[in-house]
Design a protein around this motif. Structure first.
Motif, PDB file in Angstrom:
ATOM      1  N   SER A 169      -6.554  -3.403  -6.632  1.00 46.10           N
ATOM      2  CA  SER A 169      -6.373  -4.576  -5.771  1.00 46.10           C
ATOM      3  C   SER A 169      -4.929  -4.592  -5.292  1.00 46.10           C
ATOM      4  N   LYS A 170      -4.605  -5.562  -4.459  1.00 47.64           N
ATOM      5  CA  LYS A 170      -3.227  -5.715  -4.016  1.00 47.64           C
ATOM      6  C   LYS A 170      -2.949  -7.187  -3.747  1.00 47.64           C
ATOM      7  N   GLY A 171      -1.705  -7.479  -3.393  1.00 47.72           N
ATOM      8  CA  GLY A 171      -1.301  -8.858  -3.184  1.00 47.72           C
ATOM      9  C   GLY A 171      -2.014  -9.517  -2.012  1.00 47.72           C
ATOM     10  N   SER A 172      -1.939 -10.836  -1.978  1.00 47.39           N
ATOM     11  CA  SER A 172      -2.617 -11.624  -0.946  1.00 47.39           C
ATOM     12  C   SER A 172      -1.637 -12.588  -0.306  1.00 47.39           C
ATOM     13  N   PHE A 173      -1.840 -12.831   0.991  1.00 50.42           N
ATOM     14  CA  PHE A 173      -1.004 -13.778   1.730  1.00 50.42           C
ATOM     15  C   PHE A 173      -1.618 -15.180   1.758  1.00 50.42           C
ATOM     16  N   ILE A 174      -2.681 -15.410   1.015  1.00 51.56           N
ATOM     17  CA  ILE A 174      -3.359 -16.702   1.111  1.00 51.56           C
ATOM     18  C   ILE A 174      -2.445 -17.845   0.663  1.00 51.56           C
ATOM     19  N   SER A 231       1.868  -1.950   3.167  1.00 46.65           N
ATOM     20  CA  SER A 231       1.386  -3.157   2.487  1.00 46.65           C
ATOM     21  C   SER A 231       1.422  -3.004   0.973  1.00 46.65           C
ATOM     22  N   GLU A 281       4.921  -6.801  -2.541  1.00 39.83           N
ATOM     23  CA  GLU A 281       4.432  -5.449  -2.801  1.00 39.83           C
ATOM     24  C   GLU A 281       5.561  -4.418  -2.774  1.00 39.83           C
ATOM     25  N   ASP A 309     -10.012  -0.363   4.540  1.00 37.21           N
ATOM     26  CA  ASP A 309     -11.101  -0.910   3.722  1.00 37.21           C
ATOM     27  C   ASP A 309     -12.462  -0.569   4.315  1.00 37.21           C
ATOM     28  N   GLY A 313       2.688 -13.990  -4.791  1.00 35.33           N
ATOM     29  CA  GLY A 313       1.368 -13.416  -4.534  1.00 35.33           C
ATOM     30  C   GLY A 313       1.349 -12.266  -3.551  1.00 35.33           C
ATOM     31  N   ALA A 314       2.424 -12.072  -2.781  1.00 39.14           N
ATOM     32  CA  ALA A 314       2.381 -11.050  -1.734  1.00 39.14           C
ATOM     33  C   ALA A 314       3.557 -10.081  -1.798  1.00 39.14           C
ATOM     34  N   ARG A 335      -9.937 -23.047   0.784  1.00 40.20           N
ATOM     35  CA  ARG A 335      -9.217 -22.275   1.796  1.00 40.20           C
ATOM     36  C   ARG A 335      -9.617 -22.655   3.221  1.00 40.20           C
TER      37      ARG A 335
END
Length: 580
Positions: free
Chosen positions: A509-514, A243, A276, A346, A273-274, A561
């Protein structure tokens, strides 16, 4: 499928009942081999599922290792014990792995003990009524054996809708229960009793805690290295899912020097945004392993996501379905035997976003001892030490909350008061600190991960960070050590500081799939509306249909969301439709 087995039980009737003989004939036609037969219990396993006969006491199905990582494959590697409970305790204290233990008791006719591993690597559902029924890896086997007919448990479905983040013993199918990880089931005649055989609370006492961050980092590193390499030697060829974040990178770093063939895969989306790739490529280069970069498309429709066969509860959403399809295709392309994932990192690395670590430090070390943790907390969240102190005081004064928050959006108003069902790990001692409560509640929530990744039904899904040795090692680390130096997951960072690339080691932090999920919703929302309002959830009166209609037909407010909730409702609806 990775692991498949079924145990046919009849603890009250005479042996060789007609229905048992018929079920055995059907299972033989499925190429399930019989590996145990007693007066009241017959066990069949698939050809790919390993098992060990335990001194005539029963079976251990699956993979099991010593605490040093040595594979245990022979009955001579296990001592003899007088009772089933002693054998179960020995296995829990001296072994780990993905296994199920089935122990018919020769001293008590009609008594059978079943133990599931604490990490949940071996699936286990059961249907037992009046001493007769089955214990199985998936629902397809009892269906094929003629021992069950599918019916929806609508009360359980309602609970799943309102409390989606916690797994309980009830499934979405009537009469089907799941044996939760670390639980021991005893069947004696017509009586069933459940025992919590392994609990995270057993490792949160002061005498077991690591005294320094150096000791903690060494213990965590040792556990992760041992587990990752034990599975790598077992599977020999691995698809490592990257990821780009710390957790999957730690798993990759633990594979350094392994003899297994490693292939890597990372996902990108057409929506920003995602992506990586920059970080995932660094771990692939560290391992000198090829990496596939796969783009998740928006063309997926609501009606092409048939849930994996055998799942007794709806968990697989649209995002998980797309991910699952891509990863399974990559595994087949490379001929890998298993998936390796950093899932659960996490949680085990204590990524708490509240003031709980400082509250724990205050409770266990007093104000003077907690000062450094307050400073770390303030630095981590970029606030003043005074604000960190106020939040810590509030956390100390607040009574314990629920293990998870109820989600009542789009649920029929008359049904929104559905009570949370019991999970054994949520039975906390009176002395539990705020941080330990949050850690254990989050650990219980990780039980849904395997259900959400059904690719583990086609090949083994290894979640090394949720293995028993790693859970135990990380639970022994006090919560405040995890934010030392104002860094989240500080102990894991220190444990692998000499292996991880500097950029990954420093990431917060890391990217988001939102954004991608929002784009999926935008593309399919008209079909989503029709699917839900014409579906089973609506016909059963579970949905607040006007609220669904209003939300989908209106413009989406910025940063709202809620669309993710509707996609979760779709996942449940989709699973229900495929049961019939």
């Amino acid at each position: 499928m990775a692991y498949r087995y079924i145990a046919l039980l009849d603890t009250t009737a005479a042996p060789q009942a007609a229905h048992a003989v018929e079920a055995t004939d059907r299972l033989n036609r499925l190429r399930m081999r019989q590996c145990l037969r007693t007066r009241h219990c017959t066990v069949h396993v698939s050809g790919q599922t390993p098992f060990i006969a335990l001194h005539g006491q029963g079976l251990l199905i699956g993979h099991v290792f010593s605490r040093s990582g040595e594979p245990l494959t022979q009955e001579s590697q296990f001592p003899r014990f007088q009772s089933s409970s002693q054998l179960c305790r020995y296995i829990l204290e001296n072994c780990w792995g993905a296994y199920l233990v089935v122990l018919p008791d020769p001293e008590h006719d009609g008594r059978i003990t079943v133990l599931r591993d604490p990490e949940g690597g071996m699936p286990c559902i059961h249907h037992l009524e009046n001493g007769s029924g089955f214990i199985a890896s998936d629902i397809e086997l009892p269906l094929c054996a003629g021992r069950y007919q599918k019916r929806i448990d609508w009360d359980s479905i309602l609970h799943r809708l309102i409390h989606p983040d916690i797994k309980t013993a009830r499934t979405g199918l009537a009469g089907i229960q799941e044996l939760l990880p670390g639980t021991r089931l005893v069947v004696h005649g017509t009586r069933l009793t459940l025992h919590t055989a392994w609990s995270p609370w057993d490792f949160l006492t002061g005498k077991l805690r690591h005294a320094s961050i150096e000791d903690a980092a060494e213990a965590v590193r040792t556990a992760i290295d041992m587990v990752v390499n034990a599975w790598a030697r077992t599977d020999r060829s691995i698809l490592l899912e990257l990821s780009g974040g710390l957790d999957s990178s730690v798993v990759g770093a633990a594979l350094l020097g392994s003899d297994a063939r490693v292939f890597c895969c990372t996902l990108t989306t057409p929506v920003p945004g995602a992506d990586e790739r920059h970080y995932a490529n660094q771990i692939a280069a560290l391992l000198d392993a090829p990496i596939d970069v796969e783009t998740m498309g928006l063309e997926s429709t609501l009606h092409d996501s048939a849930p994996a066969a055998g799942l007794p509860t709806p968990r697989v959403g649209m995002l998980q379905h797309i991910t699952d399809t891509i990863m399974e295709n990559a595994r087949q392309r490379h001929g890998a035997a298993s998936f390796f994932s950093g899932g659960g990192g996490d949680t085990v690395f204590c990524y708490l976003t509240s003031a709980a670590p400082a509250a724990d430090a205050f409770q266990q070390m007093g104000l003077a001892g907690a000062f450094h943790t307050l400073r770390d907390l303030a630095g981590l969240h970029q606030c003043t030490i005074w604000k960190a102190g106020r939040l810590t005081l509030r956390k100390l004064m607040r009574p314990p909350g629920s293990p998870c928050n109820a989600m009542i959006e789009f649920i029929s108003p008359g049904l929104a008061n559905c009570l949370l069902e019991h999970h054994p790990w949520c039975d906390m001692p009176d002395t539990a600190s705020p941080g330990d409560r949050e850690r254990v509640f989050a650990l219980a929530a990780t039980h849904v991960y395997r259900d959400s990744a059904p690719r583990g039904r086609q090949a083994h899904l290894r979640l090394p960070l949720l293995s028993q040795p790693v859970m135990e090692a990380t639970l022994r680390v006090p919560s405040w050590m995890w934010i030392a130096g104002a860094r989240n997951r500080a102990v894991a960072r220190q444990a692998f500081a000499d292996r991880l690339p500097p950029e990954i080691l420093a990431r917060r932090s890391k990217g988001s799939f939102i954004g991608f999920v929002g784009a999926l919703y935008a593309r399919h929302r008209s079909r989503l509306r029709d699917y839900l309002l014409d579906g089973c959830l609506h016909s059963q009166g579970l949905l607040d249909a006007p609220a669904v209609q209003r939300f989908i037909d209106s413009d989406l407010p910025p940063r709202d969301r809620t669309f993710g909730r509707l996609l979760d409702l779709y996942a449940v609806e989709n699973w229900i439709r495929h049961q019939t």
